[in-house]
Design a protein around this motif. Structure first.
Motif, PDB file in Angstrom:
ATOM      1  N   ASN A 115     -18.024 -20.547 -33.753  1.00 17.89           N
ATOM      2  CA  ASN A 115     -16.925 -19.668 -34.156  1.00 17.89           C
ATOM      3  C   ASN A 115     -16.840 -18.385 -33.326  1.00 17.89           C
ATOM      4  O   ASN A 115     -15.952 -17.565 -33.529  1.00 17.89           O
ATOM      5  CB  ASN A 115     -17.014 -19.344 -35.646  1.00 17.89           C
ATOM      6  N   GLN A 116     -17.768 -18.230 -32.375  1.00 16.72           N
ATOM      7  CA  GLN A 116     -17.656 -17.145 -31.395  1.00 16.72           C
ATOM      8  C   GLN A 116     -17.591 -17.689 -29.970  1.00 16.72           C
ATOM      9  O   GLN A 116     -17.844 -16.960 -29.012  1.00 16.72           O
ATOM     10  CB  GLN A 116     -18.832 -16.172 -31.554  1.00 16.72           C
ATOM     11  N   SER A 117     -17.223 -18.956 -29.852  1.00 14.81           N
ATOM     12  CA  SER A 117     -17.035 -19.598 -28.549  1.00 14.81           C
ATOM     13  C   SER A 117     -15.548 -19.880 -28.381  1.00 14.81           C
ATOM     14  O   SER A 117     -14.923 -20.458 -29.279  1.00 14.81           O
ATOM     15  CB  SER A 117     -17.847 -20.892 -28.458  1.00 14.81           C
ATOM     16  N   TYR A 118     -14.983 -19.511 -27.246  1.00 20.79           N
ATOM     17  CA  TYR A 118     -13.532 -19.506 -27.109  1.00 20.79           C
ATOM     18  C   TYR A 118     -13.063 -20.354 -25.933  1.00 20.79           C
ATOM     19  O   TYR A 118     -13.601 -20.256 -24.830  1.00 20.79           O
ATOM     20  CB  TYR A 118     -13.037 -18.065 -26.922  1.00 20.79           C
ATOM     21  N   PHE A 119     -12.034 -21.166 -26.212  1.00 24.24           N
ATOM     22  CA  PHE A 119     -11.315 -21.845 -25.138  1.00 24.24           C
ATOM     23  C   PHE A 119     -10.307 -20.854 -24.562  1.00 24.24           C
ATOM     24  O   PHE A 119      -9.540 -20.229 -25.300  1.00 24.24           O
ATOM     25  CB  PHE A 119     -10.615 -23.093 -25.667  1.00 24.24           C
ATOM     26  N   GLN A 120     -10.318 -20.741 -23.254  1.00 22.93           N
ATOM     27  CA  GLN A 120      -9.459 -19.778 -22.573  1.00 22.93           C
ATOM     28  C   GLN A 120      -8.645 -20.495 -21.499  1.00 22.93           C
ATOM     29  O   GLN A 120      -9.144 -21.415 -20.841  1.00 22.93           O
ATOM     30  CB  GLN A 120     -10.304 -18.662 -21.946  1.00 22.93           C
ATOM     31  N   PHE A 163      -3.530 -13.813 -29.132  1.00 24.50           N
ATOM     32  CA  PHE A 163      -4.583 -14.626 -28.533  1.00 24.50           C
ATOM     33  C   PHE A 163      -4.292 -16.126 -28.488  1.00 24.50           C
ATOM     34  O   PHE A 163      -4.953 -16.853 -27.762  1.00 24.50           O
ATOM     35  CB  PHE A 163      -5.908 -14.412 -29.286  1.00 24.50           C
ATOM     36  N   GLU A 164      -3.324 -16.608 -29.267  1.00 27.01           N
ATOM     37  CA  GLU A 164      -3.127 -18.054 -29.370  1.00 27.01           C
ATOM     38  C   GLU A 164      -1.775 -18.514 -28.855  1.00 27.01           C
ATOM     39  O   GLU A 164      -1.383 -19.657 -29.050  1.00 27.01           O
ATOM     40  CB  GLU A 164      -3.339 -18.509 -30.824  1.00 27.01           C
ATOM     41  N   GLY A 165      -1.039 -17.625 -28.181  1.00 22.02           N
ATOM     42  CA  GLY A 165       0.193 -18.035 -27.523  1.00 22.02           C
ATOM     43  C   GLY A 165       1.349 -18.310 -28.450  1.00 22.02           C
ATOM     44  O   GLY A 165       2.210 -19.138 -28.135  1.00 22.02           O
ATOM     45  N   VAL A 205      -4.401 -17.206 -23.140  1.00 22.77           N
ATOM     46  CA  VAL A 205      -4.842 -17.467 -24.505  1.00 22.77           C
ATOM     47  C   VAL A 205      -6.362 -17.484 -24.542  1.00 22.77           C
ATOM     48  O   VAL A 205      -7.032 -17.800 -23.548  1.00 22.77           O
ATOM     49  CB  VAL A 205      -4.288 -18.805 -25.042  1.00 22.77           C
ATOM     50  N   SER A 206      -6.896 -17.157 -25.701  1.00 18.50           N
ATOM     51  CA  SER A 206      -8.339 -17.175 -25.919  1.00 18.50           C
ATOM     52  C   SER A 206      -8.564 -17.412 -27.403  1.00 18.50           C
ATOM     53  O   SER A 206      -8.316 -16.525 -28.224  1.00 18.50           O
ATOM     54  CB  SER A 206      -8.976 -15.858 -25.472  1.00 18.50           C
ATOM     55  N   THR A 207      -9.003 -18.606 -27.758  1.00 15.76           N
ATOM     56  CA  THR A 207      -9.110 -18.964 -29.166  1.00 15.76           C
ATOM     57  C   THR A 207     -10.173 -20.021 -29.384  1.00 15.76           C
ATOM     58  O   THR A 207     -10.483 -20.805 -28.480  1.00 15.76           O
ATOM     59  CB  THR A 207      -7.756 -19.494 -29.686  1.00 15.76           C
ATOM     60  N   THR A 208     -10.727 -20.031 -30.576  1.00 16.44           N
ATOM     61  CA  THR A 208     -11.577 -21.154 -30.973  1.00 16.44           C
ATOM     62  C   THR A 208     -10.680 -22.343 -31.279  1.00 16.44           C
ATOM     63  O   THR A 208      -9.496 -22.183 -31.610  1.00 16.44           O
ATOM     64  CB  THR A 208     -12.398 -20.809 -32.224  1.00 16.44           C
ATOM     65  N   LEU A 209     -11.221 -23.542 -31.174  1.00 21.41           N
ATOM     66  CA  LEU A 209     -10.506 -24.708 -31.657  1.00 21.41           C
ATOM     67  C   LEU A 209     -10.841 -24.893 -33.133  1.00 21.41           C
ATOM     68  O   LEU A 209     -11.976 -24.677 -33.566  1.00 21.41           O
ATOM     69  CB  LEU A 209     -10.891 -25.949 -30.854  1.00 21.41           C
ATOM     70  N   LYS A 210      -9.834 -25.297 -33.912  1.00 26.02           N
ATOM     71  CA  LYS A 210      -9.943 -25.251 -35.363  1.00 26.02           C
ATOM     72  C   LYS A 210     -10.509 -26.537 -35.972  1.00 26.02           C
ATOM     73  O   LYS A 210     -10.196 -26.883 -37.107  1.00 26.02           O
ATOM     74  CB  LYS A 210      -8.566 -24.956 -35.971  1.00 26.02           C
ATOM     75  N   THR A 211     -11.361 -27.240 -35.243  1.00 24.64           N
ATOM     76  CA  THR A 211     -12.049 -28.378 -35.852  1.00 24.64           C
ATOM     77  C   THR A 211     -13.250 -27.857 -36.625  1.00 24.64           C
ATOM     78  O   THR A 211     -13.704 -26.718 -36.437  1.00 24.64           O
ATOM     79  CB  THR A 211     -12.523 -29.383 -34.794  1.00 24.64           C
ATOM     80  N   GLN A 264     -11.124 -23.148 -19.571  1.00 26.42           N
ATOM     81  CA  GLN A 264     -12.575 -23.061 -19.615  1.00 26.42           C
ATOM     82  C   GLN A 264     -13.022 -22.808 -21.043  1.00 26.42           C
ATOM     83  O   GLN A 264     -12.235 -22.394 -21.899  1.00 26.42           O
ATOM     84  CB  GLN A 264     -13.084 -21.945 -18.697  1.00 26.42           C
ATOM     85  N   TYR A 265     -14.311 -23.078 -21.287  1.00 25.47           N
ATOM     86  CA  TYR A 265     -14.888 -22.870 -22.610  1.00 25.47           C
ATOM     87  C   TYR A 265     -15.963 -21.802 -22.484  1.00 25.47           C
ATOM     88  O   TYR A 265     -16.988 -22.013 -21.829  1.00 25.47           O
ATOM     89  CB  TYR A 265     -15.471 -24.171 -23.142  1.00 25.47           C
ATOM     90  N   SER A 266     -15.703 -20.646 -23.083  1.00 28.88           N
ATOM     91  CA  SER A 266     -16.673 -19.551 -23.075  1.00 28.88           C
ATOM     92  C   SER A 266     -17.603 -19.745 -24.271  1.00 28.88           C
ATOM     93  O   SER A 266     -17.253 -19.412 -25.409  1.00 28.88           O
ATOM     94  CB  SER A 266     -15.954 -18.203 -23.146  1.00 28.88           C
TER      95      SER A 266
END
Length: 749
Positions: A50-55, A122-124, A173-179, A529-531
């Protein structure tokens, strides 16, 4: 705890590590249904999802100002997300199909100002239908049609400020994926799993994108309400000849120049064709002169000059008939566009007394409800009390047309459908609605072969051809109840529509026309990328976990969402839908979303939204709109041991209204189901526009054994109207245990 206290435990050190996809090419619509793969190596050891972000950076192209669907913003691009172990890449730890549809539910029901602002930043998310201050598009020079003057009988360069295509902007955009796995608060032990394989399946662009203004002006079904004016093509009666200086003697069928003012010294603004030897018996508009637009009834009087007699004839006092604008009969010279007017405010406001049957205007151009909004552009302010001048549009500038669109006109029953030409500019109209708001004037260039040289007082030149692209022998007006509408075809935007007879030198005031007409709707996702938030655990914890994984077993309990799809083909009455439950023993809840099959691959529709409506109930039609009905009630059947739940069917018939209403029991059930999926319901304003039904299987902190119950069914009842073609998307929330031991990996639901 103060500064003198000793900490109970040392702080956990973390850092961000950027993981690139295995294929780092840009993602476009041609990648639809293809997988984007990431591998998180085991040397990361532990990470916090939950603190890793797809950007990524997103950029749109094409006409119509396409944007990611506001239903789920950036998440709209992803159809399915799968996570597998890193050791074998064969054990599915979690798989969420129709991921974007599920996230759309969260967007609808979990909405606060804070969350909405986060999604905007952040999510477009493009939150409204305006092209002013659009997140993805920039209007050239910041100009809008409401700030531009009317250009009737003026040179086209005066509309150059609104004759340029909008420019696409790159959005980050910079967001977590909601799975469940990629948004959990738990530390995920990549050391135990041998790493993690992630696959993101790209959604078909027709589901993931929408136009900024939605389906406004998209085809005959959604055509725009015009202003209350006659669109006059190859017909008589387009001129007011009641105040001419003399009847004159002309040659029937010959072409004559129209001059601005009362003498031949005035600019030639266009050409007319004599219907008879007497001007008083009628003139027909032929074409505009180079560098001018046609006049309208608000243009000062002009004169006709016949230079062929020994004594040249000048007839003054010619005007365009009241509430008339000329459609393109042909092209004889360059830089000579035509125009039509689009209504503002509401149909009745735009059409005024011309809408002789109010119900017809309502039925054809919307009635202002949520499901049937007015098909007009937003009006400009008519007073400045609030500080808004009459050169601004409020609340949003929702002009649905763009430079390069192929503009069509048709009767509202779909007959007499003609392509007028290609849009090349916008301005305010000289005509206004009954409330004083100026119409939107849309300029277009007919896509027809240019005629030969026009000689004043001579027969029409040979070589003229309309190629079926304008309005021969048809008058579109509001003396009849049917009226007319203006639209574009979405297929032209998707596939491109190159003009057959227009070249850049024909429209120098609109340099983007040809390139925009041939452009196609597309998107580009670049620099994905995945941060990953890496967490450095105490080495003793790492060693202990690895010892368990090599020995008796390491157990990881995670939440998971399983998707089950059921097709329903236009059923009247009850539907019993078997929902697959793959050995689920710890179920938490279920959400069922009826998607409209007919619009699943339609960029003009909200394909990700649940739709409660069914077929139109014609038997209950009023004089305005048919009564909209749909799903009447539902229950879930949990097998012989439990039976139907709730005991009383949940009523939902009011969700299908044109202005959907809340029904208490359905809301209560949905709130509990949302809670079982891990989010609180904070917004009830969109219940009927993104519809779902649900059931929580247990209280918070508990679960239900679906395997013991035997089966799971949704009993959806369409009592008053057929369901239409629906794709019911069922999401089951449950607990999953991943066990890693010396003998391998096992997964239990």
């Amino acid at each position: 705890m103060d500064l003198n206290d000793e900490p109970i435990a040392p702080p956990i050190i973390s850092e961000s590590i950027v993981v690139k996809p295995e294929n780092q090419n840009n993602i476009t619509k041609s990648n639809g249904n293809k997988n984007i793969s990431f591998f998180l190596p085991d040397y990361i050891r532990y990470f916090l999802p939950n603190q890793s972000y797809f950007q990524a950076n997103i950029q749109m192209t094409g006409r119509g100002r396409p944007i990611p669907s506001p239903t789920a913003a950036f998440h709209s691009f992803w159809r399915k997300i799968t996570a597998r172990d890193g050791q074998t890449n064969s054990h599915v730890l979690q798989e969420t199909d129709y991921y974007n549809t599920l996230v759309g539910q969260q967007y609808t029901y979990q909405k606060t100002d804070q969350l909405n602002n986060q999604r905007l930043m952040f999510e477009g998310l493009q939150a409204n239908d305006s092209y002013d201050n659009n997140l993805y598009w920039e209007q050239e020079g910041g100009k809008t049609w409401a700030a531009q003057a009317d250009c009737a009988a003026l040179a086209p360069p005066t509309i150059a400020e609104t004759s340029q295509a909008p420019t696409s902007k790159e959005v980050q955009v910079s967001t977590t994926l909601k799975t469940d796995l990629l948004n959990t608060e738990k530390f995920i032990p990549l050391n135990v799993l041998g790493g993690l394989h992630l696959q993101l399946e790209v959604e078909d662009f027709r589901r993931s994108l929408e136009y900024t203004t939605g389906n406004l002006a998209m085809g005959r079904q959604h055509n725009m309400c015009p202003g209350s004016v006659v669109v006059s093509g190859n017909i008589t009666g387009g001129f007011d000849l009641s105040n001419i200086s003399a009847p004159g003697v002309l040659t029937a069928g010959h072409i004559y120049a129209l001059h601005r003012g009362n003498t031949s010294a005035g600019d030639v603004i266009g050409f007319v064709q004599a219907d008879s030897t007497s001007v008083a018996l009628g003139l027909t508009w032929y074409c505009s002169a180079s560098g001018f637009c046609p006049p309208d009834s608000n243009t000062p009087a002009f004169c006709l000059v016949d230079s062929t007699p020994t004594t040249p004839l000048t007839i003054t006092g010619i005007k365009v008939a009241t509430n008339t604008i000329f459609a393109g009969k042909g092209r004889a010279q360059k830089n000579a566009p035509y125009y039509v007017d689009i209504g503002v405010g509401s149909p009745k406001d735009s059409l005024g007394t011309a809408a002789t049957i109010p119900s017809v205007a309502d039925q054809k151009y919307g009635n202002g409800t949520l499901r049937q909004p007015f098909r007009v552009v937003n009006p400009q302010a008519i007073e400045a009390t609030s500080g808004i001048t009459n050169t601004n549009c409020v609340p949003n500038n929702n002009n649905p047309f763009t430079i390069g669109d192929r503009l069509l006109i048709q009767n509202n029953d779909g007959t007499n459908d003609h392509a007028l030409g290609y849009i090349c500019g916008f301005s305010k109209s000289s005509f206004t609605s009954t409330s004083g708001s100026a119409f939107l004037r849309v300029y277009y260039m007919p896509d027809c072969v240019m005629t030969g040289t026009i000689i004043n007082g001579q027969a029409a030149p040979t070589g003229a051809s309309d190629n079926g692209t304008n309005v021969p022998a048809i008058s579109y007006d509001f003396t009849a109840a049917t009226g007319y509408g203006l639209s574009v075809f979405s297929s032209d935007r998707i596939n491109g529509s190159t003009p057959a007879n227009i070249v850049n030198t024909d429209v120098t005031f609109c340099p983007d026309l040809i390139s925009q007409a041939s452009s196609k709707v597309d998107f580009t996702i670049k620099d994905l990328q995945y941060s990953v938030k890496r967490v450095m655990m105490d080495p003793r914890v790492d060693d202990s976990d690895m010892a368990l994984a090599r020995g008796s077993g390491y157990n990881l309990d995670i939440e998971a969402t399983t998707t089950s799809l059921v097709n329903v083909v236009n059923v009247l009455g009850p539907t019993n839908q078997n929902i697959a439950i793959p050995n689920i023993k710890r179920a938490l809840g279920v959400l069922s979303i009826p998607l409209n099959q007919n619009t699943q691959f339609d960029i003009t529709a909200k394909s990700l939204n649940g739709d409660p409506t069914g077929s139109v109930d014609l038997a209950s039609s009023s004089t305005n709109f048919p009564v909209q009905k749909g799903l009447d009630n539902y229950q879930y059947d949990l097998g012989a041991m439990i039976g139907r739940q709730p005991y009383r069917p949940v009523l939902t018939e009011k969700y299908s209204f044109n202005n959907p209403l809340i029904q208490t029991q359905a809301v209560s059930e949905l709130i509990k189901a949302n809670e079982s999926f891990g989010y609180q319901t904070s917004n009830l304003s969109g219940l009927g526009l993104n519809f779902a039904v649900g059931r929580a299987f247990a209280r918070v902190g508990q679960y239900f054994d679906l395997m013991s119950s035997g089966n799971l069914q949704l009993l959806a009842n369409y009592e008053n109207t057929a369901s239409g073609n629906k794709l019911f998307t069922h999401f089951i929330k449950h607990l999953r245990r991943v066990s890693v031991s010396g003998s391998g990996i096992s997964i239990q639901n």
